[in-house]
Design a protein around this motif. Structure first.
Motif, PDB file in Angstrom:
ATOM      1  N   SER A  13       0.837  -1.209   0.000  1.00  0.00           N
ATOM      2  CA  SER A  13       0.000   0.000   0.000  1.00  0.00           C
ATOM      3  C   SER A  13       0.870   1.257   0.000  1.00  0.00           C
ATOM      4  CB  SER A  13      -0.965  -0.010   1.183  1.00  0.00           C
ATOM      5  OG  SER A  13      -0.264   0.088   2.388  1.00  0.00           O
ATOM      6  N   VAL A  16       1.952   1.782  -3.651  1.00  0.00           N
ATOM      7  CA  VAL A  16       0.837   2.316  -4.454  1.00  0.00           C
ATOM      8  C   VAL A  16       0.574   3.771  -4.075  1.00  0.00           C
ATOM      9  CG1 VAL A  16      -1.606   2.094  -5.035  1.00  0.00           C
ATOM     10  CG2 VAL A  16      -0.217   0.052  -4.730  1.00  0.00           C
ATOM     11  N   PHE A  23       1.832  10.359  -9.444  1.00  0.00           N
ATOM     12  CA  PHE A  23       0.913  10.434 -10.582  1.00  0.00           C
ATOM     13  C   PHE A  23       0.080  11.722 -10.497  1.00  0.00           C
ATOM     14  CE2 PHE A  23      -3.364   8.759 -12.189  1.00  0.00           C
ATOM     15  CZ  PHE A  23      -3.046   8.843 -13.535  1.00  0.00           C
ATOM     16  N   PHE A  24      -0.369  12.053  -9.284  1.00  0.00           N
ATOM     17  CA  PHE A  24      -1.144  13.277  -9.093  1.00  0.00           C
ATOM     18  C   PHE A  24      -0.305  14.530  -9.346  1.00  0.00           C
ATOM     19  CE2 PHE A  24      -4.449  11.462  -5.928  1.00  0.00           C
ATOM     20  CZ  PHE A  24      -5.351  11.280  -6.953  1.00  0.00           C
ATOM     21  N   TYR A  25       0.923  14.526  -8.815  1.00  0.00           N
ATOM     22  CA  TYR A  25       1.637  15.794  -8.736  1.00  0.00           C
ATOM     23  C   TYR A  25       2.615  16.066  -9.869  1.00  0.00           C
ATOM     24  CZ  TYR A  25      -0.672  16.999  -4.524  1.00  0.00           C
ATOM     25  OH  TYR A  25      -1.645  17.358  -3.640  1.00  0.00           O
ATOM     26  N   THR A 247      -5.885  27.101  -5.012  1.00  0.00           N
ATOM     27  CA  THR A 247      -6.506  25.912  -4.445  1.00  0.00           C
ATOM     28  C   THR A 247      -5.842  25.524  -3.130  1.00  0.00           C
ATOM     29  OG1 THR A 247      -6.859  25.121  -6.687  1.00  0.00           O
ATOM     30  CG2 THR A 247      -7.118  23.521  -4.941  1.00  0.00           C
TER      31      THR A 247
ATOM     32  N   LEU B  81      -5.938   1.309  -7.859  1.00  0.00           N
ATOM     33  CA  LEU B  81      -5.048   2.281  -7.232  1.00  0.00           C
ATOM     34  C   LEU B  81      -5.659   2.851  -5.962  1.00  0.00           C
ATOM     35  CD1 LEU B  81      -3.886   4.279 -10.390  1.00  0.00           C
ATOM     36  CD2 LEU B  81      -2.518   2.683  -9.036  1.00  0.00           C
ATOM     37  N   PRO B  84      -5.657   0.402  -2.252  1.00  0.00           N
ATOM     38  CA  PRO B  84      -4.436   0.434  -1.429  1.00  0.00           C
ATOM     39  C   PRO B  84      -4.092   1.840  -0.925  1.00  0.00           C
ATOM     40  CG  PRO B  84      -4.048  -0.707  -3.506  1.00  0.00           C
ATOM     41  CD  PRO B  84      -5.393  -0.092  -3.613  1.00  0.00           C
ATOM     42  N   THR B  85      -4.330   2.843  -1.775  1.00  0.00           N
ATOM     43  CA  THR B  85      -4.021   4.211  -1.342  1.00  0.00           C
ATOM     44  C   THR B  85      -4.857   4.604  -0.129  1.00  0.00           C
ATOM     45  OG1 THR B  85      -3.561   4.776  -3.633  1.00  0.00           O
ATOM     46  CG2 THR B  85      -3.853   6.602  -2.118  1.00  0.00           C
ATOM     47  N   VAL B 102      -4.448  14.486  -1.459  1.00  0.00           N
ATOM     48  CA  VAL B 102      -5.423  13.959  -2.420  1.00  0.00           C
ATOM     49  C   VAL B 102      -6.415  15.045  -2.834  1.00  0.00           C
ATOM     50  CG1 VAL B 102      -7.284  12.282  -2.717  1.00  0.00           C
ATOM     51  CG2 VAL B 102      -5.206  11.606  -1.549  1.00  0.00           C
ATOM     52  N   VAL B 104      -5.973  18.360  -3.066  1.00  0.00           N
ATOM     53  CA  VAL B 104      -5.488  19.431  -3.951  1.00  0.00           C
ATOM     54  C   VAL B 104      -5.748  19.137  -5.437  1.00  0.00           C
ATOM     55  CG1 VAL B 104      -3.442  20.667  -4.757  1.00  0.00           C
ATOM     56  CG2 VAL B 104      -3.880  20.453  -2.321  1.00  0.00           C
ATOM     57  N   PRO B 105      -5.367  17.948  -5.939  1.00  0.00           N
ATOM     58  CA  PRO B 105      -5.721  17.677  -7.343  1.00  0.00           C
ATOM     59  C   PRO B 105      -7.227  17.602  -7.555  1.00  0.00           C
ATOM     60  CG  PRO B 105      -4.600  15.784  -6.367  1.00  0.00           C
ATOM     61  CD  PRO B 105      -4.498  16.892  -5.391  1.00  0.00           C
ATOM     62  N   PHE B 106      -7.972  17.160  -6.542  1.00  0.00           N
ATOM     63  CA  PHE B 106      -9.427  17.072  -6.612  1.00  0.00           C
ATOM     64  C   PHE B 106     -10.027  18.461  -6.809  1.00  0.00           C
ATOM     65  CE2 PHE B 106     -13.316  17.150  -3.839  1.00  0.00           C
ATOM     66  CZ  PHE B 106     -14.118  16.287  -4.573  1.00  0.00           C
ATOM     67  N   ARG B 113      -6.479  19.958 -15.293  1.00  0.00           N
ATOM     68  CA  ARG B 113      -5.967  18.593 -15.135  1.00  0.00           C
ATOM     69  C   ARG B 113      -5.836  17.915 -16.496  1.00  0.00           C
ATOM     70  NH1 ARG B 113      -9.896  16.096 -10.905  1.00  0.00           N
ATOM     71  NH2 ARG B 113     -11.119  17.943 -11.297  1.00  0.00           N
ATOM     72  N   VAL B 152      -5.883   7.070 -19.187  1.00  0.00           N
ATOM     73  CA  VAL B 152      -4.989   7.710 -18.207  1.00  0.00           C
ATOM     74  C   VAL B 152      -5.640   8.969 -17.629  1.00  0.00           C
ATOM     75  CG1 VAL B 152      -2.810   8.963 -17.925  1.00  0.00           C
ATOM     76  CG2 VAL B 152      -2.845   6.813 -19.187  1.00  0.00           C
ATOM     77  N   VAL B 155      -8.650   8.141 -15.353  1.00  0.00           N
ATOM     78  CA  VAL B 155      -8.207   7.672 -14.031  1.00  0.00           C
ATOM     79  C   VAL B 155      -7.697   8.868 -13.220  1.00  0.00           C
ATOM     80  CG1 VAL B 155      -6.507   6.248 -12.814  1.00  0.00           C
ATOM     81  CG2 VAL B 155      -7.664   5.342 -14.825  1.00  0.00           C
ATOM     82  N   TYR B 156      -6.893   9.710 -13.863  1.00  0.00           N
ATOM     83  CA  TYR B 156      -6.334  10.870 -13.176  1.00  0.00           C
ATOM     84  C   TYR B 156      -7.441  11.764 -12.619  1.00  0.00           C
ATOM     85  CZ  TYR B 156      -3.225  14.846 -12.394  1.00  0.00           C
ATOM     86  OH  TYR B 156      -2.501  15.856 -11.828  1.00  0.00           O
ATOM     87  N   LEU B 159      -9.756   9.572  -9.804  1.00  0.00           N
ATOM     88  CA  LEU B 159      -9.106   8.888  -8.686  1.00  0.00           C
ATOM     89  C   LEU B 159      -9.410   9.534  -7.317  1.00  0.00           C
ATOM     90  CD1 LEU B 159      -7.380   6.463  -8.067  1.00  0.00           C
ATOM     91  CD2 LEU B 159      -5.348   7.752  -8.650  1.00  0.00           C
ATOM     92  N   PRO B 160      -9.325  10.864  -7.194  1.00  0.00           N
ATOM     93  CA  PRO B 160      -9.659  11.439  -5.889  1.00  0.00           C
ATOM     94  C   PRO B 160     -11.104  11.165  -5.469  1.00  0.00           C
ATOM     95  CG  PRO B 160      -8.572  13.065  -7.270  1.00  0.00           C
ATOM     96  CD  PRO B 160      -8.872  11.893  -8.144  1.00  0.00           C
ATOM     97  N   TYR B 161     -12.030  11.142  -6.447  1.00  0.00           N
ATOM     98  CA  TYR B 161     -13.434  10.850  -6.138  1.00  0.00           C
ATOM     99  C   TYR B 161     -13.589   9.434  -5.605  1.00  0.00           C
ATOM    100  CZ  TYR B 161     -14.796  14.919  -8.938  1.00  0.00           C
ATOM    101  OH  TYR B 161     -14.951  16.176  -9.432  1.00  0.00           O
ATOM    102  N   ILE B 163     -10.924   7.744  -4.007  1.00  0.00           N
ATOM    103  CA  ILE B 163     -10.151   7.605  -2.770  1.00  0.00           C
ATOM    104  C   ILE B 163     -10.934   8.122  -1.562  1.00  0.00           C
ATOM    105  CG2 ILE B 163      -8.093   8.421  -1.539  1.00  0.00           C
ATOM    106  CD1 ILE B 163      -6.577   8.319  -4.177  1.00  0.00           C
TER     107      ILE B 163
END
Lengths: 263, 282
Positions: A13, A16, A23-25, A247, B81, B84-85, B102, B104-106, B113, B152, B155-156, B159-161, B163
């Protein structure tokens, strides 16, 4: 054996998690880095602030789109929060005919693909011969914001003790007093998060807005879209950096505000 | 005690708004899908099933299939992804910091994005330039404008939605159950599939719905990173509505998209119910 498996799970974990954060940043960091590039392309040509100059001093269209976005976000969030809060209270505390159907229908927009909402509103506005403008965008945004406000308000109301309301009634409070002096004050955290959620969704929305906007009614996401199409990449990098910084600042400060207000 | 029904009063604005701006518009789409098209948008008030017969052709089926496959892949990867996250965040000591990472990108603008990936994967993008200058490749790779780019970026985006709801379910999960299962002789995989995943079922469900539905209705992502060949249903609807101006067809496609979405949710909710022999939810 068991501790071993625990470490294993933790390791997987962790790997990942780290990859997800990268991947996000990485994409965001690339944008930030290249906003300071003096070249026009993604080849590094040296440090420069020219794209920020361009963004702040030569992009009046962008700023007027930003202003439109703010106007729509504030007004639609305000109306959606008002309608959603009072409606959520009605659904939560009272029994009435058709209540079940109302609950189902109000949550449907949450699980409908947003393009359906955009298309259906466009077709209806065209049928009514309403001109597409900031007003139609406002109507559309209010519509998709209401279910989110309802969701947040009702989860807040779930935490209430009904006896408080009964006590207020027993002590002779009128309906309106109970509403204004007991229920609403106790729902304030829910109301605030509903409002903030609506603001975020509204400022972020592209798809629905794309369908219900007309000439001259551009919001920030629509403007970014046209910039991507025109290929004015470096200015978008600078704008992205400003928005990401905004943000981060907003989320840090809203966390702190919530800490001070509700703890 | 006589009582005025305040429930109806309080919900009156809500009922009116939802009726006027949601129920009526979606009903109009349904109605329009059975009418004849007018040349430059709009409809003629004559009954017709043209909107539906026009759908029966290979290219439309291909688009529906493409849309469903892309959405399933993207949802699957997202869950792979996200679980596990979220597990890692829920069990760590610095939950707030990690959740913040998590969020901030959300909260970063949706189009920004997408744009970030355009500038990374594009022909003159960051990745190609890196590989070229390192001498790994001789000419730029075509990384953008294909179905992989769509997956890709989807998923990008979602993903926050996935997590966030998974995190809140895993946080409430009683991990002593796993220890108990291991004590009673369950293997690692058994305790994962029989105890942990069923235990966080509601989180998985929310995460799936938050990813799968927007993916099915995708419009902006395939438009910006999918290229000419990667049309999803949403792009077809927009084309019929704004370019070819065949509104009954746009409406019938919207009806199909709604039906596909509903079927998807339904299948998902059902398989989930069968899997866990838990008591029925409220």
């Amino acid at each position: 054996m068991r501790t071993n498996s625990g470490i294993n799970k933790r390791q997987i974990s962790l790997v990942v998690f780290v990859s997800v954060i990268l991947f996000f940043y990485i994409p965001l960091l690339v944008l930030i880095l290249y906003s300071f590039n003096s070249g026009k392309t993604m080849v590094w040509r040296g440090f420069s602030l020219q794209w920020y100059e361009e963004l702040f001093f030569h992009s009046s269209d962008l700023w007027s789109a930003f202003r439109s976005s703010l106007i729509v976000a504030l007004s639609s969030s305000f109306i959606a929060t008002a309608i959603g809060t009072i409606g959520g209270i009605g659904i939560h505390w009272y029994k009435f005919k058709w209540k079940k159907y109302l609950q189902i229908v109000t949550y449907l927009p949450l699980i409908m693909p947003e393009i359906i909402i955009g298309v259906s509103l466009l077709i209806m506005f065209a049928w009514l011969k309403w001109k597409m403008s900031l007003f139609t965008i406002f109507l559309a945004h209010t519509t998709f914001n209401i279910p989110f406000v309802l969701l947040i308000i009702s989860s807040r109301l779930d935490e209430f003790d009904y006896q408080i309301i009964e006590a207020a009634h027993d002590l002779g409070a009128k309906e309106i007093d109970t509403l204004l002096k007991v229920i609403i004050p106790m729902s304030i955290p829910g109301i605030i998060s509903g409002f903030l959620m609506s603001m975020t969704l509204s400022l972020d929305d592209f798809v629905i807005t794309f369908f219900v906007s007309g000439p001259g009614s551009s919001t920030l996401p629509l403007h970014i879209y046209s910039m991507i199409n025109r290929g004015v990449f470096p200015v978008i990098n600078a704008l992205s950096t400003v928005l990401i910084a905004g943000t981060v600042l907003l989320s840090v400060s809203s966390k702190n505000i919530q800490k001070y207000m509700f703890k | 005690m006589k009582k005025i029904n305040y429930g109806k009063i309080y919900t009156a604005p809500l009922t009116m708004w939802i009726t006027f701006f949601f129920v009526i518009p979606t009903s109009i789409i349904f109605l329009y899908s059975f009418l004849k098209k007018k040349l430059r948008g709009g409809v003629l008030w004559e009954f017709s099933i043209d909107g539906y017969t026009a759908l029966i052709n290979q290219s439309f089926f291909k688009v529906v299939w493409f849309t469903v496959v892309i959405s399933i892949f993207a949802t699957f990867l997202t869950l792979l992804l996200a679980i596990p996250t979220s597990y890692f965040i829920a069990r760590s000591k610095r939950k707030n910091l990690y959740l913040f990472l998590v969020i901030v990108p959300f909260w970063t603008n949706f189009l920004i994005r997408i744009f970030a990936w355009i500038s990374i994967l594009g022909n003159n993008g960051f990745l190609n330039n890196m590989l070229l200058s390192l001498g790994i490749i001789k000419s730029p790779l075509m990384l953008l404008y294909n179905q992989y780019a769509i997956i890709v970026v989807t998923v990008y985006t979602y993903l926050p939605y996935a997590i966030l709801p998974l995190y809140s379910t895993i946080e409430k999960f009683d991990f002593s159950l796993l220890e108990a299962a291991r004590d009673l002789g369950a293997s690692k995989l058994q305790s994962l599939f029989k105890i942990f995943l069923p235990g966080i079922r509601s989180g998985i469900m929310t995460a799936t719905i938050f990813t799968f539905i927007p993916a099915l209705g995708s419009y902006a992502i395939p438009l910006l990173v999918g290229g000419q060949k990667s049309f999803m249903i949403g792009n077809l609807i927009a084309r019929e509505l704004k370019v070819t101006m065949n509104w009954p067809l746009a409406s019938s496609m919207s009806v199909v998209l709604t039906v596909v979405t509903t079927i998807g949710i339904f299948i998902f909710l059902n398989t989930n119910k069968n899997k866990s022999e838990l008591k029925n939810e409220n």
